[in-house]
Design an enzyme around this catalytic site. Structure first.
Site, PDB file in Angstrom:
ATOM      1  N   GLU A  66      58.538  25.517   6.169  1.00 21.18           N
ATOM      2  CA  GLU A  66      58.825  24.484   7.181  1.00 21.18           C
ATOM      3  C   GLU A  66      57.557  24.096   7.948  1.00 21.18           C
ATOM      4  OE1 GLU A  66      60.698  21.591   8.558  1.00 21.18           O
ATOM      5  OE2 GLU A  66      62.079  22.995   7.604  1.00 21.18           O
ATOM      6  N   GLU A  73      53.788  16.217   6.552  1.00 21.35           N
ATOM      7  CA  GLU A  73      54.353  15.001   7.138  1.00 21.35           C
ATOM      8  C   GLU A  73      53.426  14.407   8.196  1.00 21.35           C
ATOM      9  OE1 GLU A  73      58.341  15.520   8.517  1.00 21.35           O
ATOM     10  OE2 GLU A  73      59.145  15.552   6.481  1.00 21.35           O
TER      11      GLU A  73
END
Length: 128
Positions: A66, A73
């Site tokens: 994560e 991102e």
């Protein structure tokens, strides 16, 4: 010439990344909550030491995936702007896929570790 960073700087920067992700990313918060639930359940069921190792490994893998997804991102969003280039989409989708794969296998480990003692507990209480 750039000043050489100390080990303290390196760890502070890494911790800043974890804190920033925990404060801004909803999915990371969900993973942290599930992590706490897994640790609590493991303690309540008094799982064996090897099972603790598997659970900790799975938790570490999911949280690490994560964090990497968040980094990908952020980097892609910084370089792409408003338009989503096909390669940017590929990078973001692959990073999200890594989180999905790690979460799937973590859930599988959770089933392997928790189902037997939960079944034993259910039988002892007369539920099965």
């Amino acid at each position: 010439m750039e000043k050489r960073r100390t080990w303290g700087d390196v760890f502070r920067n890494a911790w800043d990344g974890v804190r920033a992700t925990a404060s801004t990313e909803r999915n990371f918060k969900v993973h942290l909550a599930l992590c706490a639930a897994v640790l609590l359940l493991g303690a309540l069921l008094r799982v064996p030491r090897l099972d603790w190792g598997l659970l900790c490994l799975a938790i570490g893998l999911v949280l690490s995936a994560e964090l990497m997804n968040t980094a990908v991102e952020a980097a892609v969003n910084l370089t792409v702007g408003d338009r989503l280039h096909p390669l940017a989409k590929k990078a973001k989708d692959a990073a999200a896929g890594a989180v999905l794969a790690s979460a799937f296998f973590a859930a599988l480990i959770g089933l392997i570790v928790f189902v037997p003692p939960l079944l034993t507990l259910a039988k002892s209480w007369g539920w099965l």
